[in-house]
Design an enzyme around this catalytic site. Structure first.
Site, mmCIF file in Angstrom:
data_model
loop_
_atom_site.group_PDB
_atom_site.id
_atom_site.type_symbol
_atom_site.label_atom_id
_atom_site.label_comp_id
_atom_site.label_asym_id
_atom_site.label_seq_id
_atom_site.Cartn_x
_atom_site.Cartn_y
_atom_site.Cartn_z
ATOM 1 N N HIS A 245 55.368 31.555 7.996
ATOM 2 C CA HIS A 245 56.084 31.445 6.636
ATOM 3 C C HIS A 245 55.354 30.455 5.298
ATOM 4 O O HIS A 245 55.427 30.755 4.359
ATOM 5 C CB HIS A 245 57.352 30.853 6.860
ATOM 6 C CG HIS A 245 58.395 30.997 5.679
ATOM 7 N ND1 HIS A 245 59.289 32.174 5.230
ATOM 8 C CD2 HIS A 245 58.885 30.070 4.745
ATOM 9 C CE1 HIS A 245 59.870 32.195 4.246
ATOM 10 N NE2 HIS A 245 59.471 30.700 3.894
ATOM 11 N N TYR A 249 53.683 30.133 0.715
ATOM 12 C CA TYR A 249 53.530 29.238 -0.581
ATOM 13 C C TYR A 249 52.015 28.916 -0.782
ATOM 14 O O TYR A 249 51.819 28.590 -1.843
ATOM 15 C CB TYR A 249 54.375 27.685 -0.091
ATOM 16 C CG TYR A 249 55.793 28.107 0.249
ATOM 17 C CD1 TYR A 249 56.336 28.687 -0.710
ATOM 18 C CD2 TYR A 249 56.190 28.007 1.604
ATOM 19 C CE1 TYR A 249 58.073 29.218 -0.518
ATOM 20 C CE2 TYR A 249 57.511 28.283 2.037
ATOM 21 C CZ TYR A 249 58.404 28.811 1.072
ATOM 22 O OH TYR A 249 59.485 29.294 1.231
ATOM 23 N N HIS A 396 60.595 43.448 0.637
ATOM 24 C CA HIS A 396 60.455 41.993 0.115
ATOM 25 C C HIS A 396 59.115 41.317 -0.166
ATOM 26 O O HIS A 396 58.641 40.946 -0.963
ATOM 27 C CB HIS A 396 61.388 40.997 1.076
ATOM 28 C CG HIS A 396 61.166 39.564 0.926
ATOM 29 N ND1 HIS A 396 61.908 38.981 -0.114
ATOM 30 C CD2 HIS A 396 60.453 38.744 1.627
ATOM 31 C CE1 HIS A 396 61.448 37.529 -0.157
ATOM 32 N NE2 HIS A 396 60.545 37.519 0.872
ATOM 33 N N PHE A 397 58.218 41.544 0.981
ATOM 34 C CA PHE A 397 56.834 41.076 0.955
ATOM 35 C C PHE A 397 56.245 41.558 0.102
ATOM 36 O O PHE A 397 55.351 40.803 -0.799
ATOM 37 C CB PHE A 397 56.155 41.448 2.280
ATOM 38 C CG PHE A 397 55.198 40.696 2.703
ATOM 39 C CD1 PHE A 397 55.306 39.488 2.964
ATOM 40 C CD2 PHE A 397 53.904 41.585 3.153
ATOM 41 C CE1 PHE A 397 54.299 38.686 3.269
ATOM 42 C CE2 PHE A 397 52.946 40.517 3.506
ATOM 43 C CZ PHE A 397 53.091 39.110 3.659
ATOM 44 N N HIS A 398 56.471 42.995 -0.611
ATOM 45 C CA HIS A 398 55.622 43.333 -1.793
ATOM 46 C C HIS A 398 55.960 42.950 -3.193
ATOM 47 O O HIS A 398 55.207 42.827 -4.284
ATOM 48 C CB HIS A 398 55.533 44.940 -1.693
ATOM 49 C CG HIS A 398 54.814 45.391 -0.751
ATOM 50 N ND1 HIS A 398 55.090 45.303 0.542
ATOM 51 C CD2 HIS A 398 53.503 46.040 -0.904
ATOM 52 C CE1 HIS A 398 53.953 46.130 1.096
ATOM 53 N NE2 HIS A 398 52.953 46.582 0.291
ATOM 54 N N ARG A 459 60.900 49.003 9.946
ATOM 55 C CA ARG A 459 59.458 48.484 9.208
ATOM 56 C C ARG A 459 58.330 49.075 10.348
ATOM 57 O O ARG A 459 58.738 49.023 11.506
ATOM 58 C CB ARG A 459 59.525 47.100 8.897
ATOM 59 C CG ARG A 459 59.482 46.264 10.265
ATOM 60 C CD ARG A 459 59.391 44.775 9.968
ATOM 61 N NE ARG A 459 58.420 44.252 9.119
ATOM 62 C CZ ARG A 459 57.912 42.977 8.986
ATOM 63 N NH1 ARG A 459 58.691 41.947 9.790
ATOM 64 N NH2 ARG A 459 56.855 42.744 8.601
ATOM 65 N N ARG A 460 57.167 48.905 9.860
ATOM 66 C CA ARG A 460 55.883 48.947 10.786
ATOM 67 C C ARG A 460 56.145 50.449 11.680
ATOM 68 O O ARG A 460 55.761 50.289 12.955
ATOM 69 C CB ARG A 460 55.950 47.960 11.536
ATOM 70 C CG ARG A 460 55.487 46.647 10.681
ATOM 71 C CD ARG A 460 55.023 45.284 11.520
ATOM 72 N NE ARG A 460 56.011 44.896 12.109
ATOM 73 C CZ ARG A 460 56.125 43.472 12.744
ATOM 74 N NH1 ARG A 460 54.918 42.906 12.335
ATOM 75 N NH2 ARG A 460 57.089 43.176 13.365
#
Length: 580
Positions: A245, A249, A396-398, A459-460
């Site tokens: 996580h 950042y 979300h990740f994209h 997902r995946r």
């Protein structure tokens, strides 16, 4: 090209100028190693984004992995997913950041570094990449980016990944050592803002990277070499998310450096407050890492107490993000009003939206607002179970790493490469078209994936190869169509961007990068000042980064120590599985 015209109003505080470098050979070598990092990053991104539309089409219900040409290149959807994730999320980001955040603090402080060691670090990092690439390409490390055991990859993949990630700590050491030398040579001085942000980010990464380094070196490499009989999946997963996580950042803070220090200049505005900016980076240093267990709400042997503590700490990350939204938004409004913008929202139209360097980063910021809202959902123990391991997560990740980070880096490169090489951006119009289509494509992809995730599409997974009956009861025809369309838009965007990028890189040198494309420092409305003795209390409180670094490490040990101790006391070793 990259810097907006001067403001009509006189400067309250002079714009910082980069310290001059008298040794031309040293400066040329520094720029060259930075260029190698940046170009290597974009080569990885190129391969990764060419695979990306295949992933989008998969969630659009189009099984391109059965096409002969694709089947001859990729062993499966899952190998494509592994290559896409590793190249885009790990390789592209680490190489770009290593070049970007080595060059910036060196120039900002006007210090010399050991260039032989800088080149050595690049060579080691590249060697690790090449080692890890071999089993990835041979379908011997199809581990879906997170490489959770008991799925087992080839030992060469783990060794190469450890070398690549571990070599970033060489950059940490070089930058922090340089900053400490600057502090000794400049007693009582305030660290310049860009160097401060860079050092704080590297310190955060040094703490964050420990989790994955320990996992790979102490657990996965001996396991994959057959030196131990098994590995505990929960321990490995917890160590992974120690880093997993916080790495978000590490990806976005280098973009923050540009948003704070350089983006106002591109727009013709000013940094609102340097002391507030320093506070934002200190909060990230202290609070970015001890939050990973919110990814493990469904995992056993972790008490609800620790899960709730990590959830609370994750929510606190919203504070520096909101401060950034306020500060950078105010800087952009300052710029627009200096350009004649009026009204509550009318000033927005006065911003230089046709400048791809500017628009890439502002569109990235807009995407990060949506990403932050989705992140709150992901971090909530109440809502996480609804979206966990569904298509919502890659959606979300994209819009975080795929847009907020990647699109920012794409925009930064449009001035950084001319600065490093003396070459010119060949077409601002094509660059701008690539930026806007990237943003539109990612927003359409995110909408389609979030929508499907809410209906439980996993997902995946190669959902395009699933039986029609699996999903025919779900009203997902429209979000499925959106996802497929987004893959086409993003492919067009990538082709436009890389046309501009490679045409620029392959052109001849025509300018002196120092004068034609200087580092675009922005004026500050409220500067931090140069002397600690007269600085504000906030500046004095944020300046001792070494002490704050130690506090950050202690916080991580406190948040993870008891959790991992319980896991080691109940360790369950399992053998490896090869499912590909």
């Amino acid at each position: 090209m990259t810097i907006s015209p001067p403001r009509a109003t006189p400067l309250v505080h002079p714009i910082r100028e980069v310290p001059a470098v008298s040794d031309a050979a040293y400066l040329a070598s520094l720029k060259k190693v930075t260029q190698y990092y940046i170009v290597t990053a974009f080569l990885a991104l190129l391969i990764g984004v060419l695979i990306g539309p295949l992933q989008a089409l998969n969630y659009g219900g189009v099984n391109v992995y059965e096409w002969p040409i694709i089947r001859n290149l990729l062993g499966s959807y899952y190998q494509g997913l592994s290559l896409h994730g590793v190249l885009n999320a790990l390789v592209f980001t680490q190489f770009f950041i290593s070049g970007w955040m080595l060059y910036l603090p060196v120039r900002d402080l006007g210090m010399r570094i050991n260039m032989k060691f800088a080149w050595f670090t690049y060579i080691v990092m590249t060697a690790g990449l090449l080692m890890a690439a071999v089993p990835l390409l041979l379908n011997r490390a199809t581990l879906l980016y997170t490489f959770y055991p008991p799925m087992q990859g080839d030992a060469l993949f783990y060794i190469g990944a450890a070398i690549m990630v571990g070599s970033s700590l060489f950059v940490v050491g070089q930058v922090v050592n340089m900053w400490l030398r600057w502090k000794r040579e400049n007693p009582g001085k305030v660290t310049p803002l860009v160097a401060f942000m860079s050092v704080a980010t590297w310190m955060m990464w040094a703490v964050a990277s420990l989790g994955i380094v320990i996992e790979v070196v102490a657990l996965l490499i001996p396991w994959s070499l057959g030196l131990v009989g098994g590995v505990d999946p929960l321990i490995s997963k917890t160590l992974f998310w120690w880093t997993g996580h916080a790495i978000v950042y590490f990806w976005v803070l280098p973009a923050y450096i540009s948003w704070y220090a350089f983006l106002p200049r591109h727009a013709g505005g000013r940094i609102v407050s340097e002391p507030l900016t320093r506070l934002v980076f200190v909060i990230f240093l202290l609070n970015s890492v001890p939050v990973g267990i919110h990814h493990q709400y469904a995992d056993p042997n972790i008490s609800n107490l620790w899960k709730n503590i990590h959830m609370f700490l994750t929510f606190l990350i919203a504070v520096p993000s909101l401060l950034t939204a306020f500060s950078v938004g105010a800087a952009l409004e300052d710029a627009a009003r200096a350009r004649g913008g009026r009204g509550l929202f009318g000033w927005i139209g006065k911003l230089p939206w046709g400048n791809a360097i500017f628009s890439a980063q502002v569109l990235a910021m807009i995407s990060f607002i949506a990403g932050g809202a989705g992140g709150i959902v992901n971090a909530s123990s109440t809502f996480s179970g609804v979206v966990h391991n569904t298509a919502w997560i890659p959606g979300h990740f994209h819009i975080t790493v795929g847009t907020a980070t990647t699109l920012s880096f794409m925009g930064i490169a449009l001035w950084l490469i001319p600065h490093l090489t003396g070459k010119r951006l060949p077409s601002m119009k094509i660059a701008s078209a690539s930026v806007w289509t990237w943003f539109i494509g990612m927003m359409v992809f995110a909408l389609g994936m979030h929508w499907q995730g809410l209906y439980g599409v996993p997902r995946r997974s190669q959902v395009s190869a699933a039986l029609v009956e699996t999903f025919n009861d779900l009203p997902i025809a429209f979000p499925t169509l959106l996802t497929a369309i987004s893959g086409v838009i993003l492919l067009v965007s990538a082709l436009l961007y890389f046309y501009v990028l490679f045409r620029m890189l392959l052109s001849g040198r025509v300018d002196n990068g120092e004068t034609a494309a200087p580092i675009p420092y922005s004026e500050a409305i409220s500067p931090a000042g140069e002397n600690l003795a007269t600085a504000s209390k906030l500046v004095k409180a944020t300046e001792p980064l070494m002490a704050l670094w130690a506090v950050a490490l202690v916080l991580v040990i406190l948040m993870y120590g008891p959790v991992l101790a319980r896991m080691f006391a109940n360790m369950q070793l399992v053998p490896g599985w090869r499912l590909y």
